[in-house]
Design a protein around this motif. Structure first.
Motif, PDB file in Angstrom:
ATOM      1  N   THR A   1       0.735  -1.183   0.210  1.00 49.50           N
ATOM      2  CA  THR A   1      -0.081   0.151  -0.040  1.00 49.50           C
ATOM      3  C   THR A   1       1.007   1.316   0.001  1.00 49.50           C
ATOM      4  O   THR A   1       2.136   0.963   0.232  1.00 49.50           O
ATOM      5  CB  THR A   1      -0.990   0.310   1.161  1.00 49.50           C
ATOM      6  OG1 THR A   1      -0.070   0.020   2.472  1.00 49.50           O
ATOM      7  CG2 THR A   1      -1.803  -1.209   1.279  1.00 49.50           C
ATOM      8  N   ASN A   2       0.233   2.396  -0.255  1.00 46.10           N
ATOM      9  CA  ASN A   2       1.184   3.568  -0.160  1.00 46.10           C
ATOM     10  C   ASN A   2       1.596   3.784   1.253  1.00 46.10           C
ATOM     11  O   ASN A   2       2.875   4.348   1.258  1.00 46.10           O
ATOM     12  CB  ASN A   2       0.193   4.868  -0.420  1.00 46.10           C
ATOM     13  CG  ASN A   2      -0.201   5.037  -1.878  1.00 46.10           C
ATOM     14  OD1 ASN A   2       0.643   4.607  -3.001  1.00 46.10           O
ATOM     15  ND2 ASN A   2      -1.139   5.648  -2.337  1.00 46.10           N
ATOM     16  N   GLU A   3       1.023   3.398   2.010  1.00 44.43           N
ATOM     17  CA  GLU A   3       1.424   3.593   3.754  1.00 44.43           C
ATOM     18  C   GLU A   3       2.668   2.564   3.927  1.00 44.43           C
ATOM     19  O   GLU A   3       3.675   3.018   4.524  1.00 44.43           O
ATOM     20  CB  GLU A   3       0.267   2.984   4.642  1.00 44.43           C
ATOM     21  CG  GLU A   3      -0.805   4.269   4.920  1.00 44.43           C
ATOM     22  CD  GLU A   3      -1.765   3.789   3.683  1.00 44.43           C
ATOM     23  OE1 GLU A   3      -1.859   3.045   2.857  1.00 44.43           O
ATOM     24  OE2 GLU A   3      -2.453   4.868   3.596  1.00 44.43           O
ATOM     25  N   GLU A   4       2.569   1.347   3.526  1.00 45.05           N
ATOM     26  CA  GLU A   4       3.835   0.467   3.566  1.00 45.05           C
ATOM     27  C   GLU A   4       5.031   1.117   2.740  1.00 45.05           C
ATOM     28  O   GLU A   4       5.948   0.910   3.207  1.00 45.05           O
ATOM     29  CB  GLU A   4       3.280  -0.916   2.945  1.00 45.05           C
ATOM     30  CG  GLU A   4       2.503  -1.622   4.064  1.00 45.05           C
ATOM     31  CD  GLU A   4       1.824  -2.706   3.293  1.00 45.05           C
ATOM     32  OE1 GLU A   4       1.354  -3.877   4.425  1.00 45.05           O
ATOM     33  OE2 GLU A   4       1.884  -2.983   2.286  1.00 45.05           O
TER      34      GLU A   4
ATOM     35  N   GLU B   1       6.354   3.781   4.789  1.00 47.33           N
ATOM     36  CA  GLU B   1       7.128   3.253   5.904  1.00 47.33           C
ATOM     37  C   GLU B   1       8.441   2.599   5.656  1.00 47.33           C
ATOM     38  O   GLU B   1       9.242   2.900   6.104  1.00 47.33           O
ATOM     39  CB  GLU B   1       5.982   2.339   6.490  1.00 47.33           C
ATOM     40  CG  GLU B   1       6.534   1.664   7.947  1.00 47.33           C
ATOM     41  CD  GLU B   1       6.383   2.770   8.979  1.00 47.33           C
ATOM     42  OE1 GLU B   1       5.399   3.554   9.018  1.00 47.33           O
ATOM     43  OE2 GLU B   1       7.139   2.627   9.980  1.00 47.33           O
TER      44      GLU B   1
ATOM     45  N   LEU C   1       0.631  10.921   5.540  1.00 47.00           N
ATOM     46  CA  LEU C   1       2.012  10.125   5.652  1.00 47.00           C
ATOM     47  C   LEU C   1       3.044  10.672   5.991  1.00 47.00           C
ATOM     48  O   LEU C   1       4.178  10.312   6.184  1.00 47.00           O
ATOM     49  CB  LEU C   1       2.229   9.501   4.151  1.00 47.00           C
ATOM     50  CG  LEU C   1       1.059   8.775   3.497  1.00 47.00           C
ATOM     51  CD1 LEU C   1       1.290   8.272   1.998  1.00 47.00           C
ATOM     52  CD2 LEU C   1       0.805   7.406   4.546  1.00 47.00           C
TER      53      LEU C   1
ATOM     54  N   ARG D   1       5.482   9.440   8.453  1.00 47.77           N
ATOM     55  CA  ARG D   1       6.323   8.215   7.918  1.00 47.77           C
ATOM     56  C   ARG D   1       7.389   8.671   6.943  1.00 47.77           C
ATOM     57  O   ARG D   1       8.324   7.855   6.745  1.00 47.77           O
ATOM     58  CB  ARG D   1       5.219   7.157   7.056  1.00 47.77           C
ATOM     59  CG  ARG D   1       4.426   6.464   8.104  1.00 47.77           C
ATOM     60  CD  ARG D   1       3.552   5.558   7.024  1.00 47.77           C
ATOM     61  NE  ARG D   1       2.865   4.492   7.729  1.00 47.77           N
ATOM     62  CZ  ARG D   1       1.510   4.557   8.130  1.00 47.77           C
ATOM     63  NH1 ARG D   1       0.965   5.447   7.662  1.00 47.77           N
ATOM     64  NH2 ARG D   1       1.010   3.520   8.718  1.00 47.77           N
TER      65      ARG D   1
END
Ligand code: NAP
Length: 209
Positions: A56-59, A62, A83, A86
């Motif tokens: 995902t964009n979050e991963e 991160e 984000l 992150r």
């Protein structure tokens, strides 16, 4: 690890494939994991060293030590605001060109807006003048320049090195305020593409004085 936010479009995918094919570990991010997985599955980089994963964009934000932003301009703020933390302290490679009439510049580049949005990140403008079509020729050294600008000298040099490593010649374009020139040059190139029915790029010539 290199992360991509908005990695499933033409530009993100082309850069991610080229980086992975040249031995970089890449996580290609999307709003939906399935979409990222589909793009990753189409990668035929082949080499043993190739390392491309989906997330995902979050991963991607991160896990990436360097994070590429290959989103449309209109979704830059809404996607990246959550984000921020992150992306703190990281090199953020901004590839966004604000292009449509709704996105006209207000005297400031997307890269400078991004640096204001992410004050604790190290924003570097790069790859804005190189088309996905050219970048997508993964095994080829390109004969066009990517202008690289940043207020963080060390981050800029890292991105220049990375770009050279993957066969995309770079020029040090100075501080982030010059990113506006880079974005406007892309508009010119797109105009020429239409006029000449071709893919265009440019190469800076150096003359001894
Ligand atoms: N294409 C080129 O040749 C080229 C060259 C130089 C620079 N650029 C710049 O690079 C950026 C990406 O270009 P592109 O052609 O790859 O763009 P794109 O296909 O329009 O968008 C890239 C990805 O952004 C995500 N996205 C789209 N709309 C969104 C929204 N409303 N909110 C959050 N995410 C959204 C989508 O990923 P998910 O649906 O998977 O989340 C999409 O696959 C642009 O800013 C462009 O100006 C492009």
């Amino acid at each position: 690890m290199i992360g991509f936010i908005g990695g499933t479009g033409n530009q993100g995918r082309a850069l991610a494939y080229r980086l992975a094919a040249n031995g970089e570990k890449v996580i290609l991010g999307s709003r939906t994991l399935e979409k990222a997985e589909k793009i990753v599955a189409q990668f035929t980089g082949g080499s043993e060293k190739a390392s491309l994963s989906a997330g995902t964009n979050e991963e991607a934000a991160e896990q990436g030590e360097i994070v590429f932003i290959t989103l449309p301009y209109k979704s830059m703020k809404t996607t990246l605001e959550p984000l921020k933390e992150r992306l703190r302290g990281k090199i953020v490679v901004d590839v966004i060109n604000p292009l449509t009439n709704n996105n006209t510049h207000k005297g400031m580049s997307a890269s400078e807006e991004l640096q204001l949005l992410l004050p604790k990140s190290r924003v570097v403008c790069a790859f804005k003048n190189v088309s996905s079509h050219l970048i997508g020729k993964v095994g080829e050294e390109l004969d066009v320049d990517s202008i690289v600008c940043s207020d963080d000298e060390e981050a800029k040099q890292k991105v220049i090195e990375l770009s050279e490593k993957i066969g995309i010649p770079s020029i040090d374009g100075g501080r982030l305020e010059n990113a506006l020139a880079s974005e406007l040059l892309t508009r010119l190139l797109l105009h020429l593409n239409k006029e000449k029915n071709a893919e265009t790029g440019f190469k800076i010539q150096y003359y001894k004085v």
